[in-house]
Scaffold this motif. Structure first.
Motif, PDB file in Angstrom:
ATOM      1  N   PHE A  70      48.469  28.084  38.615  1.00 33.04           N
ATOM      2  CA  PHE A  70      48.651  26.834  39.346  1.00 33.04           C
ATOM      3  C   PHE A  70      50.097  26.361  39.273  1.00 33.04           C
ATOM      4  N   GLN A  71      50.759  26.594  38.161  1.00 34.79           N
ATOM      5  CA  GLN A  71      52.142  26.164  38.008  1.00 34.79           C
ATOM      6  C   GLN A  71      53.071  26.928  38.935  1.00 34.79           C
ATOM      7  N   SER A  72      52.715  28.161  39.267  1.00 34.96           N
ATOM      8  CA  SER A  72      53.584  28.935  40.160  1.00 34.96           C
ATOM      9  C   SER A  72      53.677  28.289  41.539  1.00 34.96           C
TER      10      SER A  72
ATOM     11  N   ALA B  50      47.703  39.429  48.893  1.00 39.15           N
ATOM     12  CA  ALA B  50      46.736  40.339  48.286  1.00 39.15           C
ATOM     13  C   ALA B  50      47.195  40.780  46.899  1.00 39.15           C
ATOM     14  N   ASP B  51      48.486  41.032  46.748  1.00 33.86           N
ATOM     15  CA  ASP B  51      49.023  41.425  45.441  1.00 33.86           C
ATOM     16  C   ASP B  51      48.819  40.317  44.417  1.00 33.86           C
ATOM     17  N   LEU B  52      49.127  39.094  44.799  1.00 31.32           N
ATOM     18  CA  LEU B  52      48.903  37.958  43.893  1.00 31.32           C
ATOM     19  C   LEU B  52      47.430  37.825  43.537  1.00 31.32           C
TER      20      LEU B  52
ATOM     21  N   VAL C  24      40.552  31.818  44.716  1.00 33.12           N
ATOM     22  CA  VAL C  24      40.639  33.008  43.857  1.00 33.12           C
ATOM     23  C   VAL C  24      39.666  32.882  42.691  1.00 33.12           C
ATOM     24  N   ILE C  25      39.586  31.713  42.091  1.00 34.57           N
ATOM     25  CA  ILE C  25      38.673  31.512  40.961  1.00 34.57           C
ATOM     26  C   ILE C  25      37.233  31.766  41.381  1.00 34.57           C
ATOM     27  N   HIS C  26      36.823  31.232  42.522  1.00 35.33           N
ATOM     28  CA  HIS C  26      35.435  31.413  42.954  1.00 35.33           C
ATOM     29  C   HIS C  26      35.166  32.845  43.415  1.00 35.33           C
ATOM     30  N   MET C  27      36.138  33.465  44.042  1.00 32.23           N
ATOM     31  CA  MET C  27      35.960  34.876  44.398  1.00 32.23           C
ATOM     32  C   MET C  27      35.852  35.712  43.133  1.00 32.23           C
TER      33      MET C  27
ATOM     34  N   ILE D 194      42.879  40.729  37.798  1.00 35.42           N
ATOM     35  CA  ILE D 194      43.065  41.549  36.599  1.00 35.42           C
ATOM     36  C   ILE D 194      43.239  40.668  35.366  1.00 35.42           C
ATOM     37  N   VAL D 195      44.092  39.663  35.467  1.00 36.64           N
ATOM     38  CA  VAL D 195      44.344  38.777  34.327  1.00 36.64           C
ATOM     39  C   VAL D 195      43.065  38.036  33.936  1.00 36.64           C
ATOM     40  N   TYR D 196      42.359  37.489  34.919  1.00 34.70           N
ATOM     41  CA  TYR D 196      41.122  36.768  34.630  1.00 34.70           C
ATOM     42  C   TYR D 196      40.067  37.707  34.052  1.00 34.70           C
ATOM     43  N   THR D 197      39.948  38.910  34.609  1.00 33.90           N
ATOM     44  CA  THR D 197      38.968  39.882  34.114  1.00 33.90           C
ATOM     45  C   THR D 197      39.248  40.236  32.660  1.00 33.90           C
ATOM     46  N   ASN D 198      40.494  40.492  32.333  1.00 31.36           N
ATOM     47  CA  ASN D 198      40.837  40.834  30.951  1.00 31.36           C
ATOM     48  C   ASN D 198      40.456  39.719  29.994  1.00 31.36           C
ATOM     49  N   ALA D 199      40.736  38.484  30.367  1.00 29.53           N
ATOM     50  CA  ALA D 199      40.407  37.349  29.490  1.00 29.53           C
ATOM     51  C   ALA D 199      38.894  37.190  29.354  1.00 29.53           C
ATOM     52  N   VAL D 200      38.159  37.315  30.451  1.00 29.70           N
ATOM     53  CA  VAL D 200      36.706  37.141  30.409  1.00 29.70           C
ATOM     54  C   VAL D 200      36.060  38.266  29.609  1.00 29.70           C
ATOM     55  N   GLU D 201      36.502  39.490  29.813  1.00 27.28           N
ATOM     56  CA  GLU D 201      35.912  40.611  29.071  1.00 27.28           C
ATOM     57  C   GLU D 201      36.165  40.490  27.570  1.00 27.28           C
ATOM     58  N   ARG D 202      37.259  39.854  27.183  1.00 22.56           N
ATOM     59  CA  ARG D 202      37.557  39.636  25.764  1.00 22.56           C
ATOM     60  C   ARG D 202      36.949  38.325  25.256  1.00 22.56           C
TER      61      ARG D 202
END
Length: 137
Positions: free
Chosen positions: A87-89, A57-59, A3-6, A65-73
């Motif tokens: 990772f903890q999940s 797919a939902d995960l 997911v991180i690399h995608m 979305i979460v990663y995008t929000n953090a990167v854009e900010r």
């Protein structure tokens, strides 16, 4: 890590006009096909395959979305926190170098963003070394 690399690749493809967006769509479709195959290989009954793939797919989309929000900010600590939680999940005892992974993501987005789009569209990716990136961003 997939997911991180995608996510890193998708961040750069969304800047790539039509060709980038089309390739991004193809990557997502290939991911879904691969998840379908993986679920089947795990022995999940056909009637439940679609349900399991939708969960995956939902995960995946929620993480994007979460990663995008953090990167854009430009929120490295928020990104690190999101990485740690994801990772903890899977394993609450997982030892995750979330700060280093967050720095890696920012550096990888920068590295790939500096490449000519045609190189990215041909599948040439310039991922950085993971170690030694604690201070990057």
């Amino acid at each position: 890590m997939l997911v991180i690399h995608m996510f890193i690749v998708m961040q750069n493809l969304k800047l790539g006009a039509n060709e980038g967006k089309l390739l991004g769509k193809e990557i997502i479709e290939a991911f879904v096909r691969e998840m379908d195959s993986m679920v089947r290989d795990l022995g999940i009954a056909d009637v439940y395959v679609g349900q399991e793939v939708r969960k995956i797919a939902d995960l995946f989309y929620r993480q994007l979305i979460v990663y995008t929000n953090a990167v854009e900010r430009r929120n490295k600590s928020g990104l690190a926190d999101s990485i740690w939680k994801s990772f903890q999940s899977g394993d609450e005892n997982a030892n995750v170098a979330a700060d280093e992974l967050a720095a890696y993501i920012f550096q990888a987005i920068r590295n790939i963003g500096e490449m000519p789009l045609n190189m990215l569209l041909q599948g040439h990716l310039n991922f950085p070394e993971l170690y030694g990136l604690k201070q990057a961003v």
